[in-house]
Design a protein around this motif. Structure first.
Motif, short mmCIF file in Angstrom:
data_model
loop_
_atom_site.label_atom_id
_atom_site.label_comp_id
_atom_site.label_asym_id
_atom_site.label_seq_id
_atom_site.Cartn_x
_atom_site.Cartn_y
_atom_site.Cartn_z
N ALA A 50 35.43 13.93 -13.46
CA ALA A 50 34.48 13.55 -14.51
C ALA A 50 35.03 12.39 -15.34
O ALA A 50 34.29 11.46 -15.69
CB ALA A 50 34.18 14.74 -15.40
N LYS A 51 36.34 12.44 -15.61
CA LYS A 51 36.98 11.37 -16.39
C LYS A 51 36.95 10.05 -15.61
O LYS A 51 36.64 8.99 -16.17
CB LYS A 51 38.43 11.77 -16.70
N ASP A 52 37.28 10.11 -14.32
CA ASP A 52 37.26 8.89 -13.49
C ASP A 52 35.86 8.31 -13.39
O ASP A 52 35.68 7.08 -13.45
CB ASP A 52 37.79 9.20 -12.09
N LEU A 53 34.86 9.16 -13.23
CA LEU A 53 33.48 8.68 -13.13
C LEU A 53 33.03 8.05 -14.44
O LEU A 53 32.33 7.03 -14.44
CB LEU A 53 32.55 9.83 -12.74
N LYS A 54 33.43 8.64 -15.55
CA LYS A 54 33.09 8.07 -16.85
C LYS A 54 33.71 6.69 -17.01
O LYS A 54 33.07 5.76 -17.53
CB LYS A 54 33.59 9.01 -17.96
N LYS A 55 34.96 6.55 -16.53
CA LYS A 55 35.63 5.26 -16.59
C LYS A 55 34.92 4.23 -15.70
O LYS A 55 34.76 3.08 -16.08
CB LYS A 55 37.09 5.43 -16.15
N ASN A 56 34.48 4.67 -14.52
CA ASN A 56 33.78 3.77 -13.60
C ASN A 56 32.45 3.31 -14.18
O ASN A 56 32.06 2.15 -14.02
CB ASN A 56 33.53 4.48 -12.26
N VAL A 57 31.76 4.21 -14.84
CA VAL A 57 30.49 3.87 -15.48
C VAL A 57 30.71 2.82 -16.57
O VAL A 57 29.99 1.82 -16.65
CB VAL A 57 29.81 5.13 -16.07
N LYS A 58 31.72 3.05 -17.40
CA LYS A 58 32.01 2.11 -18.49
C LYS A 58 32.38 0.74 -17.95
O LYS A 58 31.90 -0.29 -18.45
CB LYS A 58 33.15 2.67 -19.35
N HIS A 59 33.22 0.71 -16.90
CA HIS A 59 33.66 -0.55 -16.32
C HIS A 59 32.47 -1.30 -15.72
O HIS A 59 32.31 -2.52 -15.94
CB HIS A 59 34.71 -0.31 -15.24
N ASN A 170 24.92 2.82 -10.61
CA ASN A 170 23.97 3.85 -10.20
C ASN A 170 24.67 4.98 -9.43
O ASN A 170 24.37 6.16 -9.62
CB ASN A 170 22.86 3.24 -9.35
N ASP A 171 25.60 4.58 -8.56
CA ASP A 171 26.32 5.58 -7.76
C ASP A 171 27.20 6.47 -8.65
O ASP A 171 27.23 7.69 -8.49
CB ASP A 171 27.17 4.89 -6.70
N ALA A 172 27.91 5.85 -9.60
CA ALA A 172 28.79 6.62 -10.49
C ALA A 172 27.97 7.56 -11.37
O ALA A 172 28.36 8.71 -11.62
CB ALA A 172 29.62 5.67 -11.35
N GLN A 173 26.82 7.08 -11.86
CA GLN A 173 25.96 7.93 -12.68
C GLN A 173 25.38 9.08 -11.86
O GLN A 173 25.27 10.21 -12.36
CB GLN A 173 24.83 7.09 -13.30
N ARG A 174 25.01 8.79 -10.61
CA ARG A 174 24.49 9.85 -9.74
C ARG A 174 25.56 10.90 -9.48
O ARG A 174 25.29 12.11 -9.56
CB ARG A 174 24.02 9.24 -8.42
N GLN A 175 26.79 10.45 -9.19
CA GLN A 175 27.87 11.40 -8.95
C GLN A 175 28.17 12.23 -10.20
O GLN A 175 28.50 13.42 -10.10
CB GLN A 175 29.13 10.64 -8.51
N SER A 176 28.06 11.60 -11.36
CA SER A 176 28.29 12.34 -12.62
C SER A 176 27.24 13.44 -12.80
O SER A 176 27.57 14.56 -13.22
CB SER A 176 28.23 11.38 -13.81
N ARG A 177 25.99 13.10 -12.48
CA ARG A 177 24.93 14.12 -12.59
C ARG A 177 25.17 15.27 -11.61
O ARG A 177 24.98 16.44 -11.95
CB ARG A 177 23.56 13.48 -12.32
N LEU A 178 25.59 14.91 -10.39
CA LEU A 178 25.86 15.94 -9.39
C LEU A 178 27.03 16.83 -9.80
O LEU A 178 27.00 18.05 -9.60
CB LEU A 178 26.15 15.29 -8.03
N LEU A 179 28.06 16.21 -10.36
CA LEU A 179 29.22 16.99 -10.81
C LEU A 179 28.83 17.93 -11.95
O LEU A 179 29.25 19.09 -11.98
CB LEU A 179 30.34 16.04 -11.24
#
Length: 210
Positions: A50-59, A170-179
């Motif tokens: 979740a932390k990595d995905l949040k970082k990817n979204v921000k970047h 979009n991919d990072a946000q989708r993965q965050s929702r799935l997680l």
């Protein structure tokens, strides 16, 4: 499956029953494996994801914002209001530059193997020039004093890089929702002790039970 759920509702068993439908049966039970992973994976692993995905979204959002604001001013590409616009833009464009160089290299290799005459040689030279121009851009330490050819190349690169980062976002946000969904499922499943799992292979319309 819904009919089975209705029958269970009308005739409640002694134990609670959780009904879940998963996809990916032909992909080594991928959906079912993901479902089990959401229950069995350590909480720390899920938190790190979740932390990595949040970082990817921000970047990705930072890269998109920079590319959307990128402006050509006196033969320079800049981002108004940024302290180091060149570094920001070069990071945002880096992957797309490499992708374009690779694409051109593959096309050059195909043309050189064909050897179809003057027209082919002219296309080879034009592609080689484009590839060298992109490499020169990747070697730069700033985006000032650009040549007309470099400006032309960047005008093509910016919208492509923008689309790349939007795809990543979009991919990072989708993965965050799935997680997040997986964690919700985990909280439901782990609130009980799992005594048994029964699977129906619905996609094959078989009568078997796993």
């Amino acid at each position: 499956l819904l009919s089975y759920a209705a029958k269970l509702k009308d005739n409640p068993p002694a134990r609670s029953v959780l009904i879940a439908a998963s996809s990916g049966h032909a992909q080594t039970l991928k959906g079912f494996r993901e479902m089990i992973w959401s229950i069995a994976a350590r909480s720390r692993v899920q938190r790190d994801m979740a932390k990595d995905l949040k970082k990817n979204v921000k970047h990705a959002k930072n890269m998109i914002a920079a590319l959307e604001k990128a402006t050509f001013i006196e033969n320079s590409l800049t981002v108004p209001g940024e302290d180091d616009p060149a570094a920001l833009l070069m990071e945002a464009l880096s992957d797309r530059e490499k992708t374009e160089v690779d694409r051109i290299a593959r096309r050059l290799m195909a043309l050189r193997m064909e050897k179809k005459g003057d027209a082919s040689r002219a296309e080879i030279q034009a592609l080689a020039d484009d590839r060298f121009l992109l490499r020169k851009l990747s070697w730069r330490t700033d985006l000032d004093n650009l040549s007309d050819q470099e400006i032309g190349a960047l005008r093509k690169l910016v919208p492509m890089a923008l689309q790349d980062h939007r795809t990543v976002l979009n991919d990072a946000q989708r993965q965050s929702r799935l997680l997040k969904s997986g964690k919700a499922f985990r909280s439901v499943a782990k609130s009980k002790e799992i005594a048994a799992a029964v699977s129906f292979h619905l996609s094959s319309h078989g009568q078997g039970i796993g």
